[in-house]
Motif scaffolding. Structure first.
Motif, short mmCIF file in Angstrom:
data_model
loop_
_atom_site.label_atom_id
_atom_site.label_comp_id
_atom_site.label_asym_id
_atom_site.label_seq_id
_atom_site.Cartn_x
_atom_site.Cartn_y
_atom_site.Cartn_z
N LEU A 107 1.27 -0.76 -0.11
CA LEU A 107 -0.44 0.42 -0.22
C LEU A 107 0.56 1.19 -0.13
O LEU A 107 0.31 2.13 -0.73
CB LEU A 107 -1.21 -0.09 1.21
CG LEU A 107 -1.82 0.99 1.43
CD1 LEU A 107 -2.47 2.32 0.44
CD2 LEU A 107 -2.89 1.10 2.25
N THR A 108 1.76 1.78 0.78
CA THR A 108 2.39 2.52 1.35
C THR A 108 3.16 3.55 -0.14
O THR A 108 3.00 4.19 -0.60
CB THR A 108 3.34 2.60 2.48
OG1 THR A 108 2.05 2.25 3.79
CG2 THR A 108 3.67 4.36 2.37
N PHE A 135 -4.11 8.48 8.43
CA PHE A 135 -3.27 7.48 9.38
C PHE A 135 -1.58 6.85 9.26
O PHE A 135 -1.24 8.24 8.37
CB PHE A 135 -3.25 6.05 8.52
CG PHE A 135 -2.95 4.54 8.85
CD1 PHE A 135 -3.31 4.04 9.71
CD2 PHE A 135 -0.95 3.77 8.48
CE1 PHE A 135 -2.97 1.98 9.43
CE2 PHE A 135 -0.74 3.02 8.86
CZ PHE A 135 -1.77 1.39 9.68
N SER A 137 1.59 6.18 7.97
CA SER A 137 2.09 5.82 7.36
C SER A 137 1.97 7.12 6.10
O SER A 137 3.03 7.41 5.41
CB SER A 137 2.30 4.32 6.50
OG SER A 137 2.78 4.27 6.10
N ASP A 138 0.76 7.01 5.76
CA ASP A 138 -0.13 8.35 4.75
C ASP A 138 0.50 9.36 5.31
O ASP A 138 1.11 10.37 4.20
CB ASP A 138 -1.73 8.21 4.95
CG ASP A 138 -2.09 7.01 4.92
OD1 ASP A 138 -1.40 5.86 4.69
OD2 ASP A 138 -2.97 6.95 3.56
N ASP A 220 -7.11 6.29 0.04
CA ASP A 220 -6.61 5.30 0.44
C ASP A 220 -7.46 4.44 1.51
O ASP A 220 -8.91 5.31 1.94
CB ASP A 220 -5.57 5.46 1.47
CG ASP A 220 -4.61 4.40 2.29
OD1 ASP A 220 -5.42 3.33 2.53
OD2 ASP A 220 -3.54 4.64 2.71
N ALA A 222 -8.45 1.59 1.86
CA ALA A 222 -7.09 0.86 3.16
C ALA A 222 -8.66 -0.07 3.95
O ALA A 222 -8.58 -1.12 3.76
CB ALA A 222 -6.17 0.50 3.92
N HIS A 223 -9.43 0.48 4.26
CA HIS A 223 -10.37 0.32 5.48
C HIS A 223 -11.09 -0.29 4.37
O HIS A 223 -12.46 -0.14 5.35
CB HIS A 223 -10.54 1.03 7.32
CG HIS A 223 -9.30 1.14 7.25
ND1 HIS A 223 -9.67 -0.03 8.19
CD2 HIS A 223 -8.31 1.20 7.39
CE1 HIS A 223 -8.52 -0.05 9.21
NE2 HIS A 223 -7.86 0.78 8.69
N CYS A 243 -5.06 -1.81 0.53
CA CYS A 243 -4.06 -3.13 0.78
C CYS A 243 -5.25 -4.22 0.71
O CYS A 243 -5.65 -4.14 0.47
CB CYS A 243 -3.60 -3.17 2.37
SG CYS A 243 -4.70 -2.70 3.83
N TYR A 245 -4.95 -7.10 3.27
CA TYR A 245 -4.55 -7.89 4.00
C TYR A 245 -5.98 -7.50 5.57
O TYR A 245 -5.90 -8.18 6.49
CB TYR A 245 -3.57 -8.16 5.27
CG TYR A 245 -2.42 -6.12 4.99
CD1 TYR A 245 -2.65 -6.08 5.73
CD2 TYR A 245 -2.17 -6.00 4.09
CE1 TYR A 245 -2.88 -4.88 6.33
CE2 TYR A 245 -1.54 -4.87 4.19
CZ TYR A 245 -1.53 -3.63 5.73
OH TYR A 245 -0.85 -2.88 5.45
N LYS A 246 -6.64 -6.99 4.89
CA LYS A 246 -7.63 -6.22 6.27
C LYS A 246 -9.42 -7.34 5.53
O LYS A 246 -9.22 -7.90 5.58
CB LYS A 246 -7.77 -5.31 6.12
CG LYS A 246 -6.92 -4.14 6.63
CD LYS A 246 -6.39 -2.76 6.77
CE LYS A 246 -5.21 -2.61 7.39
NZ LYS A 246 -5.04 -0.81 6.93
#
Ligand SMILES: *Cc1c(COP(=O)(O)O)cnc(C)c1O
Length: 421
Positions: A107-108, A135, A137-138, A220, A222-223, A243, A245-246
């Motif tokens: 992701l990042t 987040f 990392s963002d 982003d 991710a969630h 990503c 993996y969530k």
């Protein structure tokens, strides 16, 4: 609340019996607590392992073992085209054409690649708008990006914070700031859903406001991906990353996803950092000078497909295809509302649900804010076989992922809280 729930134990049993996707729970492995399946409400951090992943890995191990280099063109799933086995399922989840989707890196890293493609600061237009408390990392990605361009983060990054005493952002507040800073904004980059509060933002309205002032809009997700159905293309979003993996259950560090609107993706001149896997396949192996980008999102791929990092995603997306994202979301809305209802029956446990109460503004997560003792309460939940996570300051995140969490799980969770807290 649009539903009528009951705190009676038979209610959860009835709900599970009526749940059209209840059987999907058996497709996943659960960690154990005292020899029983734990109550797993952490799918927003790391989704559970689909039982099909093991066999899927064995297939690729066999190709590698038996035909080695031949696996790129032969074997069950030729590795050269492995990402194409994924893009069709993924495009349904995010509402985009397969030509607008690619999977690569994590992701990042993908966020950096998108920023380098779409952030083109000049003297007057160079600001990036993001939500305060994005987040980390963002935040680091944007901070280091503007420094890379010789800019001062304090000047170049506009953070939108909730008004005093509030935890959530109003869409109007976001669009007002976009309007206010107008032509100095180069890009609006937000988490589609805030990881801490669980607030799902109004992506389409934010995109529209961003385009009105002539800037680029990226998210982003991710969630969000695998949690809430999306229409990225229709909403005219420029780019998005996520990503796997969530909620996508593809395993730790699994390959990340990228969406790039076709107006950019089909244009080989859209700037990017290139590598041979993004080069036109007709000339890729000629090993000649001059990069010729593929006229689609996979023109952003750089390196050889990380096949072993994609197997979990492919296996997991087969489950999403079988269940259908609409049915998953349907159950999720009800399951999360049921969780909310039961939590409201626990006046002795002093917390505030900071996630929006409106269904349109949330997914499978409720964030419980404890003014005191949040960390200790979290530790006690873990001790009692409830897997949830804790984020500073004071928030326990509870995410009943609808593919493998049942109404009875939520009821069990409630019983343990009632008994121990
Ligand atoms: C989970 C998450 C990340 C993690 O990024 P990686 O590069 O995969 O480690 C980044 N941003 C957001 C918003 C996240 O939720």
């Amino acid at each position: 609340m649009p539903f009528t729930f009951s705190a009676d134990p038979t209610f959860a049993i009835q709900e599970d019996a009526a749940d059209k996707i209840a059987s999907f729970k058996s497709k996943f492995y659960f960690p154990k607590h005292e020899e029983r399946d734990a109550i797993y409400f952490c799918g927003n951090s790391l989704g559970l392992q689909p039982k099909t992943v093991d066999a899927a890995i064995q297939i690729e191990l066999a190709s590698w073992r038996e035909i080695a280099i031949g696996g790129y063109f032969g074997g069950k799933n030729p590795w050269l085209y492995y990402h194409e086995l994924i893009s069709s399922s993924l495009s349904k989840l995010v509402g985009a054409g397969t030509h607008e989707i690619t999977v690569t890196n994590t992701l990042t890293v993908n966020l950096h690649l998108m920023l380098l493609s779409f952030y083109k600061p000049n003297k007057t237009r160079y600001k990036i708008v993001m939500e305060a408390g994005a987040f980390p990392s963002d935040q680091y990605a944007v901070e280091t990006l503007v420094k890379h361009f010789g800019l001062d983060p304090a000047d170049a990054i506009i953070e939108i914070a909730a008004t005093a005493g509030e935890k959530l952002l109003q869409t109007q507040q976001i669009t007002d700031i976009i309007e206010l800073h107008g032509s100095s904004i180069a890009m609006v980059l937000m988490g589609g859903m805030n990881y801490y509060t669980g607030q799902f933002f109004e992506l389409e309205k934010i995109t529209k406001a961003t385009h009105q002032i002539g800037a680029i809009c990226g998210f982003d997700l991710a969630h969000v991906v695998g949690n809430i159905p999306l229409e990225l293309h229709q909403w005219d979003i420029d780019f998005a990353v996520w990503c796997s993996y969530k909620y996508l259950n593809s395993g730790p560090g699994a390959v990340g996803g990228i969406y790039i609107h076709e107006k950019w993706a089909s244009n080989a001149d859209t700037p990017r950092l290139g590598g041979w896997w993004g080069n036109d396949e007709k000339t890729r192996f000629k090993m000649e000078k001059g990069f010729h980008a593929k006229p689609n999102a996979s023109g952003w791929n750089i390196s050889t497909t990380p096949v072993f990092n994609m197997i979990g995603l492919k296996a997991s997306l087969e489950i999403f295809d079988q269940a259908g994202i609409a049915a998953i979301r349907n159950k999720s809305v009800r399951l999360t509302a049921y969780l909310e209802f039961l939590l409201q029956q626990l006046p002795q446990l002093s917390f505030e649900i900071i996630t929006p109460s409106s269904i349109e503004e949330r997914g499978a997560q409720l964030s419980l804010y404890f003014k005191e003792n949040g960390k200790a309460i979290h530790a006690k939940m873990i001790e009692n076989g409830i897997i949830v996570d804790y984020r500073e300051p004071g928030v326990i995140r509870v995410a009943p992922a609808p593919l493998y969490c049942s109404f009875e799980d939520v009821y069990q969770f409630y019983c343990i809280l009632k008994e121990h807290f």
